[in-house]
Design an enzyme around this catalytic site. Structure first.
Site, mmCIF file in Angstrom:
data_model
loop_
_atom_site.group_PDB
_atom_site.id
_atom_site.type_symbol
_atom_site.label_atom_id
_atom_site.label_comp_id
_atom_site.label_asym_id
_atom_site.label_seq_id
_atom_site.Cartn_x
_atom_site.Cartn_y
_atom_site.Cartn_z
ATOM 1 N N LYS A 52 31.902 1.927 -69.192
ATOM 2 C CA LYS A 52 30.946 0.827 -69.343
ATOM 3 C C LYS A 52 30.566 0.343 -67.942
ATOM 4 O O LYS A 52 31.337 -0.356 -67.291
ATOM 5 C CB LYS A 52 31.547 -0.341 -70.134
ATOM 6 C CG LYS A 52 30.474 -1.369 -70.481
ATOM 7 C CD LYS A 52 30.945 -2.793 -70.533
ATOM 8 C CE LYS A 52 30.925 -3.521 -69.237
ATOM 9 N NZ LYS A 52 29.606 -3.755 -68.613
ATOM 10 N N GLU A 87 40.966 -3.130 -59.275
ATOM 11 C CA GLU A 87 40.528 -3.324 -57.884
ATOM 12 C C GLU A 87 39.615 -4.541 -57.894
ATOM 13 O O GLU A 87 38.619 -4.561 -58.625
ATOM 14 C CB GLU A 87 39.765 -2.105 -57.361
ATOM 15 C CG GLU A 87 40.648 -0.918 -57.054
ATOM 16 C CD GLU A 87 41.675 -1.160 -55.962
ATOM 17 O OE1 GLU A 87 41.549 -2.153 -55.214
ATOM 18 O OE2 GLU A 87 42.628 -0.371 -55.889
ATOM 19 N N CYS A 136 33.427 -5.443 -51.417
ATOM 20 C CA CYS A 136 34.767 -6.025 -51.563
ATOM 21 C C CYS A 136 35.509 -5.968 -50.235
ATOM 22 O O CYS A 136 36.421 -6.747 -49.995
ATOM 23 C CB CYS A 136 35.531 -5.284 -52.646
ATOM 24 S SG CYS A 136 35.458 -3.510 -52.429
ATOM 25 N N GLU A 196 36.146 -15.788 -52.153
ATOM 26 C CA GLU A 196 35.190 -14.698 -51.963
ATOM 27 C C GLU A 196 33.781 -15.187 -52.295
ATOM 28 O O GLU A 196 33.539 -15.687 -53.390
ATOM 29 C CB GLU A 196 35.552 -13.515 -52.871
ATOM 30 C CG GLU A 196 34.676 -12.315 -52.620
ATOM 31 C CD GLU A 196 34.986 -11.141 -53.529
ATOM 32 O OE1 GLU A 196 35.013 -11.333 -54.756
ATOM 33 O OE2 GLU A 196 35.191 -10.031 -53.006
HETATM 34 P P1 NAD Z 1 32.733 -8.875 -62.722
HETATM 35 O O1 NAD Z 1 34.180 -9.120 -62.815
HETATM 36 O O2 NAD Z 1 31.801 -9.965 -63.091
HETATM 37 O O3 NAD Z 1 32.324 -7.647 -63.643
HETATM 38 C C1 NAD Z 1 32.945 -6.377 -63.510
HETATM 39 C C2 NAD Z 1 32.801 -5.628 -64.809
HETATM 40 O O4 NAD Z 1 33.579 -6.289 -65.812
HETATM 41 C C3 NAD Z 1 31.371 -5.555 -65.351
HETATM 42 O O5 NAD Z 1 31.134 -4.270 -65.880
HETATM 43 C C4 NAD Z 1 31.385 -6.597 -66.449
HETATM 44 O O6 NAD Z 1 30.424 -6.351 -67.465
HETATM 45 C C5 NAD Z 1 32.805 -6.450 -66.990
HETATM 46 N N1 NAD Z 1 33.307 -7.586 -67.768
HETATM 47 C C6 NAD Z 1 32.963 -8.893 -67.651
HETATM 48 N N2 NAD Z 1 33.637 -9.633 -68.568
HETATM 49 C C7 NAD Z 1 34.442 -8.792 -69.252
HETATM 50 C C8 NAD Z 1 35.379 -8.953 -70.318
HETATM 51 N N3 NAD Z 1 35.627 -10.136 -70.854
HETATM 52 N N4 NAD Z 1 36.016 -7.872 -70.765
HETATM 53 C C9 NAD Z 1 35.789 -6.662 -70.218
HETATM 54 N N5 NAD Z 1 34.902 -6.434 -69.231
HETATM 55 C C10 NAD Z 1 34.232 -7.494 -68.743
HETATM 56 O O7 NAD Z 1 32.448 -8.348 -61.226
HETATM 57 P P2 NAD Z 1 31.028 -8.018 -60.558
HETATM 58 O O8 NAD Z 1 30.337 -9.312 -60.297
HETATM 59 O O9 NAD Z 1 30.320 -6.937 -61.317
HETATM 60 O O10 NAD Z 1 31.493 -7.343 -59.174
HETATM 61 C C11 NAD Z 1 31.797 -8.076 -58.039
HETATM 62 C C12 NAD Z 1 33.299 -8.148 -57.842
HETATM 63 O O11 NAD Z 1 33.840 -6.841 -57.785
HETATM 64 C C13 NAD Z 1 33.702 -8.793 -56.531
HETATM 65 O O12 NAD Z 1 34.777 -9.667 -56.734
HETATM 66 C C14 NAD Z 1 34.148 -7.628 -55.669
HETATM 67 O O13 NAD Z 1 35.042 -7.944 -54.637
HETATM 68 C C15 NAD Z 1 34.743 -6.731 -56.687
HETATM 69 N N6 NAD Z 1 34.815 -5.354 -56.190
HETATM 70 C C16 NAD Z 1 36.044 -4.861 -55.846
HETATM 71 C C17 NAD Z 1 36.160 -3.561 -55.358
HETATM 72 C C18 NAD Z 1 37.502 -2.998 -54.993
HETATM 73 O O14 NAD Z 1 37.638 -1.796 -55.009
HETATM 74 N N7 NAD Z 1 38.498 -3.827 -54.691
HETATM 75 C C19 NAD Z 1 35.022 -2.765 -55.225
HETATM 76 C C20 NAD Z 1 33.795 -3.308 -55.572
HETATM 77 C C21 NAD Z 1 33.711 -4.601 -56.073
#
Ligand code: NAD
Length: 481
Positions: A173, A250, A284, A383
């Protein structure tokens, strides 16, 4: 009528009940495509297909898995300009960054093609006479993947490639904001020869499709990348499910770049500008805290400000753009909210931070640099995920190291210095999973482990040969000869 990019379940494209537009953040008048918004039923069908495909795929000849991954890699490489453009249009990275990320996806696929052939085990002597012990690795089962919007093709690639190489079947997803690149990658992999049901994509809301994936008893493992808040929910749901799911998270970062008095100024400025502002600071691993010692502080701030003035913020597809738009209105609002918080906390907005207008309507923000920041301020602790950096002054190396480690995150950390003593000490004493010397905190290789400590990561590392820790399960077999 606009074509709708449909979910791919059990080897078929499935007509969705709903679809949503994927908008270009450089020009919100442009719809990149209409993408399916999956339902709980779609997710259940995808898991059922992946479960059915698992026995055959997990025992398949590794040559087949190599062939599929190599074929997919070759197609990604051949289409890297087109895939990079799609990525830039849906996410807002500059076109060179988009093409670079598509290239990275191709490299990851070919690396894991080789890993499919390299999966090995161990033979160990038993403490009991006549008994032999074999330690082998097997595929985990149906793996669910939930990905964020900031690396729309690289993150799906670094999860899908090892999962498939080691014989797992998958339901992915992608982020609701940027489904296009993941869709294209899944399409390429399926056309490269994956049997039906091995790889399924269900696009849609996290609260609908993601949640259903977490609750499904036939999903054996979840690989998640995203925010800490969602990550916590994911881990809790994996532990609450019966059977419990293997989980890998992550998450966020508040990555420090330490600049010491003896640093080469040009190197330090380049590391900071790249790490803090490229990809619109939406990484990130972005350097959001610049921890600078007294003797170089003012020269560094002046030189970085000059560098920032030369950064062109514009349409991601335009030649000469250094920084594309923020991904959407909500993220832009978050960036501006933190800029206001920084000022209210008493930090000095040294340069930038203005919303910008360009030829087309988009989410343009001038990179922002705060000075006079203390490490207890919210802009140094939370962040932001935008092109906003905070300069924290330190008396000396020891204080800089202490500030660098004083965070709930631990993804990446960097130091700019010409001293071997400080570089070596920092590598050993940084509390981050990845440490960079005279390099930006963002920007990694694909054949080595990626991940962090503390609040940034949970579970085994991703990428490189270490990816097998998550995507395989160990079996210890005893035989009396
Ligand atoms: P997010 O947590 O809002 O969403 C991530 C994913 O989770 C999306 O696909 C979203 O649809 C899904 N999601 C949301 N609610 C959910 C639920 N209740 N159940 C299951 N899935 C759900 O994050 P974002 O805004 O898409 O991405 C930004 C974040 O990602 C930042 O915090 C960034 O640091 C982090 N990030 C981390 C890494 C790493 O490798 N450490 C890499 C890239 C991004």
């Amino acid at each position: 009528m606009t074509t709708v990019f449909r979910n791919f379940i059990a080897g078929e494209f499935v007509n969705p009940a709903k679809a949503a537009p994927n908008l270009n953040p450089s020009n919100t008048n442009e719809v990149v495509g209409e993408y399916a918004q999956g339902s709980v039923e779609d997710l259940k069908a995808a898991v059922a297909a992946a479960k059915e495909a698992f026995p055959a795929w997990s025992r398949s000849n590794p040559q087949l898995r190599y062939d599929v991954l190599m074929k997919a890699s070759n197609e990604v490489m051949a289409r890297k300009e087109e895939l990079g453009a799609l990525l830039s249009r849906e996410e807002g990275k500059t076109l060179p960054e988009g093409i670079g990320e598509a290239t990275r996806a191709g490299q990851i696929l070919s690396f894991f093609a080789g890993e499919a052939l390299r999966l090995n085990g161990e033979l160990v002597n038993s403490i009991r006479p006549g008994v032999g012990i074999e330690i082998t690795r097997e595929a985990v089962g149906v793996v669910g993947m939930i990905t964020p919007w900031n690396f729309p093709i690289a993150i799906p690639a670094w999860k899908l490639a090892p999962a498939l190489a080691y014989g797992n079947t998958v339901v992915i997803k992608p982020a609701d904001l940027v489904p296009g690149s993941a869709w294209a990658l899944v399409d390429i992999l399926n056309r490269a020869g994956l049997p039906k049901g091995v790889l399924n994509i269900v696009m849609g809301r996290g609260s609908v499709v993601g949640q259903a994936m977490l609750e499904h008893p036939d999903v054996a493992a979840i690989s998640f990348t995203g925010s800490v808040a969602t990550g916590r929910k994911v881990a809790a749901a994996c532990v609450a499910s019966t059977p419990m799911k293997k989980v890998q998270l992550e998450m966020g970062g508040k990555n420090p770049l330490v600049v010491l008095d003896d640093a080469d100024l040009a190197t330090a400025v380049e590391c900071a500008a790249n790490g803090a502002f490229f990809s619109t600071g939406q990484r990130c691993t972005a350097s959001s805290r610049l921890i600078v010692t007294e003797g170089i502080h003012d020269r560094f701030v002046d030189a970085l400000t000059e560098r920032m003035k030369g950064l062109v913020v514009d349409d991601a597809m335009k030649a000469g753009t250094h920084i594309g738009p923020v991904v959407d209105e909500s993220q832009l609002g978050q960036d501006e909210k933190y800029i206001a918080i920084g000022r209210d906390e008493g930090a000095k907005l040294h340069w930038g931070g203005e919303r910008l207008n360009r030829d087309n309507p988009g989410f343009y923000l001038q990179p922002a640099l705060f000075t006079e920041v203390t490490n207890s301020m919210r802009i140094a602790r939370e962040e932001i995920f935008g092109p906003v950096a905070a300069v924290v002054r330190a008396k000396n190396y020891d204080e800089a190291l202490a500030i660098a480690n004083d965070t709930e995150f631990g993804l990446s950390a960097g130091i700019c210095t010409t001293s071997l003593k400080y570089a070596s000490h920092f590598k050993r004493n940084s509390e981050a999973g990845m440490v960079m010397v005279n390099l930006p905190t963002a920007g990694v290789d694909y054949h080595v482990p990626f991940g962090g400590r503390k609040g940034s990561s949970y579970g085994p590392r991703e990428q490189g040969a270490y990816a097998r820790e998550f995507y395989t399960t160990v079996k210890t077999a005893y035989t009396l000869a």
